[in-house]
Design a protein around this motif. Structure first.
Motif, short mmCIF file in Angstrom:
data_model
loop_
_atom_site.label_atom_id
_atom_site.label_comp_id
_atom_site.label_asym_id
_atom_site.label_seq_id
_atom_site.Cartn_x
_atom_site.Cartn_y
_atom_site.Cartn_z
N UNK A 183 0.78 -1.23 0.00
CA UNK A 183 0.00 0.00 0.00
C UNK A 183 0.82 1.29 0.00
N UNK A 184 2.04 1.25 0.52
CA UNK A 184 2.82 2.48 0.68
C UNK A 184 3.06 3.19 -0.65
N UNK A 185 3.72 2.52 -1.59
CA UNK A 185 4.04 3.15 -2.87
C UNK A 185 2.83 3.23 -3.79
N UNK A 186 1.93 2.26 -3.70
CA UNK A 186 0.73 2.29 -4.55
C UNK A 186 -0.07 3.56 -4.28
N UNK A 187 -0.32 3.85 -3.00
CA UNK A 187 -1.15 5.01 -2.66
C UNK A 187 -0.42 6.32 -2.90
N UNK A 188 0.85 6.41 -2.50
CA UNK A 188 1.55 7.69 -2.55
C UNK A 188 1.82 8.14 -3.99
N UNK A 189 2.28 7.24 -4.85
CA UNK A 189 2.62 7.63 -6.22
C UNK A 189 1.38 8.05 -7.00
N UNK A 190 0.31 7.26 -6.90
CA UNK A 190 -0.90 7.60 -7.66
C UNK A 190 -1.54 8.89 -7.14
N UNK A 191 -1.54 9.09 -5.82
CA UNK A 191 -2.12 10.32 -5.28
C UNK A 191 -1.35 11.55 -5.75
N UNK A 192 -0.04 11.46 -5.77
CA UNK A 192 0.77 12.60 -6.21
C UNK A 192 0.58 12.88 -7.71
N UNK A 193 0.74 11.84 -8.54
CA UNK A 193 0.69 12.05 -9.98
C UNK A 193 -0.71 12.36 -10.47
N UNK A 194 -1.72 11.66 -9.94
CA UNK A 194 -3.09 11.88 -10.39
C UNK A 194 -3.76 13.03 -9.67
N UNK A 195 -3.79 12.96 -8.33
CA UNK A 195 -4.51 13.96 -7.56
C UNK A 195 -3.90 15.34 -7.64
N UNK A 196 -2.58 15.44 -7.42
CA UNK A 196 -1.94 16.74 -7.45
C UNK A 196 -2.01 17.38 -8.83
N UNK A 210 -7.07 9.32 -6.58
CA UNK A 210 -7.78 8.92 -5.36
C UNK A 210 -8.07 7.42 -5.30
N UNK A 211 -7.87 6.72 -6.40
CA UNK A 211 -8.32 5.32 -6.49
C UNK A 211 -7.70 4.36 -5.48
N UNK A 212 -6.46 4.55 -5.00
CA UNK A 212 -5.90 3.53 -4.11
C UNK A 212 -6.05 3.80 -2.62
N UNK A 213 -6.44 5.00 -2.19
CA UNK A 213 -6.22 5.36 -0.78
C UNK A 213 -7.10 4.57 0.18
N UNK A 214 -8.39 4.40 -0.13
CA UNK A 214 -9.24 3.64 0.78
C UNK A 214 -8.88 2.17 0.76
N UNK A 215 -8.60 1.62 -0.41
CA UNK A 215 -8.27 0.20 -0.50
C UNK A 215 -6.92 -0.10 0.14
N UNK A 216 -6.00 0.87 0.15
CA UNK A 216 -4.75 0.68 0.88
C UNK A 216 -5.02 0.49 2.36
N UNK A 217 -5.95 1.28 2.91
CA UNK A 217 -6.33 1.13 4.32
C UNK A 217 -6.99 -0.22 4.55
N UNK A 218 -7.91 -0.60 3.66
CA UNK A 218 -8.62 -1.87 3.83
C UNK A 218 -7.65 -3.04 3.74
N UNK A 219 -6.66 -2.92 2.88
CA UNK A 219 -5.65 -3.98 2.77
C UNK A 219 -4.90 -4.14 4.09
#
Length: 396
Positions: A67-80, A106-115
């Protein structure tokens, strides 16, 4: 882990904010760049579509990368990046592109927590933890209501989006620093590891239709149609829209915190989900039959839709009870894909449905038919769910 989960909650606050803020921005986007309600319905649908399409690769990344890199990279590149694109939009297509990028981010952040919940906590706690993070994350719904209206009025919508881009990048950096991945699993010989293996689990099939419909009404109405409905039928201005959507957002938060304990107290995912979704259907039916009955009656019914439409974490907990550990990432993201796909499809379809309903009719009647449009799929989902097994072996 606690600090990492805290920043995943903050990231989910942003996700909830971005999926709901168009309702409040609709007046200014309409007057300044010509983006009407139908355009914003498309933009909102594109957010959910991009979010949904990302769930399969996100699930694979959670299981393989963590979850660490999955959530952080997508949030930065997509969300920002998406927030910056939004701030520079000069017409509806700029909003469409921005919402696609933000949906990816935003797609990975909730599922990273659920994982992390699924790998690090007892299965019996999954529903409560899943509901709690959505309840806390739904503060984004509140920020996307009256507070957003006040900030936009004070500083302008473009400046607000630039600031949001900065906040999104800071949160993504915090995820890199603080999130810790659970210990990697070693697969036993013969264990499958694809989404097709998840689809071979028969217990999920009767849950998936309701997973696809239970969140669609609350998300679609709160995220887009509440503002135009309150303006056209009840003559509400931006401040009143902000107040009513704030109340609906509060109701969604309270609903999440109510569903979690109810799940544990009753000891049955299925009973909790059924009662909640039958109540949601009754609230939508009341809006269909009495769309013009008064601003406060409308506000109360919208709040009821928000509260009762918060069963998503318990539906997820029900589905998670059928998932073996090695399929957890792909399984929860598949369930989430169905949920978000349902929202996206309803958002896309709501535009032509509303255009057809409003032709030659008064606004109250047109919006009544729109609420009927959100009601019918939920009734279909309930019909399938009645025959679902209450719990799978992985949840015992």
């Amino acid at each position: 882990m606690k600090i990492g989960l805290f920043f995943l909650v903050i990231a989910y606050v942003l996700s909830q904010f971005y999926r709901a803020f168009l309702a409040v921005l609709s007046p200014v986007l309409g007057s300044e760049i010509g983006a009407g309600p139908e355009d914003l319905a498309l933009s909102s649908g594109l957010w959910f579509l991009a979010f949904a399409l990302m769930q399969i690769p996100v699930g694979a990344a959670l299981d393989r990368i963590g979850p660490r890199w999955t959530a952080s990279v997508l949030l930065a590149l997509g969300g920002g990046t998406g927030a910056l694109v939004f701030s520079q939009a000069t017409g509806p297509w700029g909003i469409h592109l921005a919402m696609v990028l933000i949906g990816v981010g935003c797609s990975p952040v909730l599922m990273a927590s659920y994982y992390i919940f699924g790998r690090s906590f007892r299965p019996a706690l999954f529903g409560t933890l899943a509901a709690a993070i959505i309840g806390l994350g739904s503060l984004g719904n509140l920020a996307g209501a009256a507070p957003l209206a006040a900030v936009v009025a004070a500083y302008g919508w473009r400046e607000t989006l630039i600031a949001l881009a900065g906040v999104t990048l800071i949160v993504a950096l915090a995820l890199v620093i603080f999130v810790r991945d659970p210990e990697r699993l070693v697969h036993a010989p013969g264990e499958g590891g694809s989404v097709l293996d998840v689809l071979r689990l028969p217990g999920l099939w009767l849950i998936l239709p309701l997973a696809m419909t239970n969140y669609a009404a609350a998300a679609g109405i709160r995220g887009l149609w509440a503002g135009p409905y309150l303006t056209s039928v009840h003559g509400a201005d931006a401040a009143l829209i902000g107040t009513v959507t704030l109340v609906m957002g509060l109701a969604m938060i309270m609903g999440n915190f109510a569903y979690g304990p109810a799940d544990r107290l009753l000891g049955s995912h299925k009973r909790v989900v059924l009662v909640g979704n039958i109540g949601l259907s009754l609230a939508l039916a009341a809006l269909w039959l009495t769309p013009g009955s008064g601003i406060w009656a409308a506000a109360a019914l919208l709040a009821a839709v928000g509260f009762l439409g918060a069963s998503f974490p318990v539906v997820m907990a029900h589905g998670r009870s059928f998932l073996p550990p090695h399929l957890l990432g792909r399984g929860v993201t598949l369930l989430n894909m169905f949920s978000i796909s349902g929202v996206a499809l309803m958002q896309f379809a709501s535009r032509p449905v509303f255009e057809a309903a409003s032709s030659g009719r008064d606004p109250a009647h047109a919006y009544g038919l729109l609420f009927l449009f959100f009601l019918l799929p939920n009734l279909v989902g309930i019909g399938f769910y009645l025959f679902a097994r209450d719990r799978g072996e992985a949840g015992r």
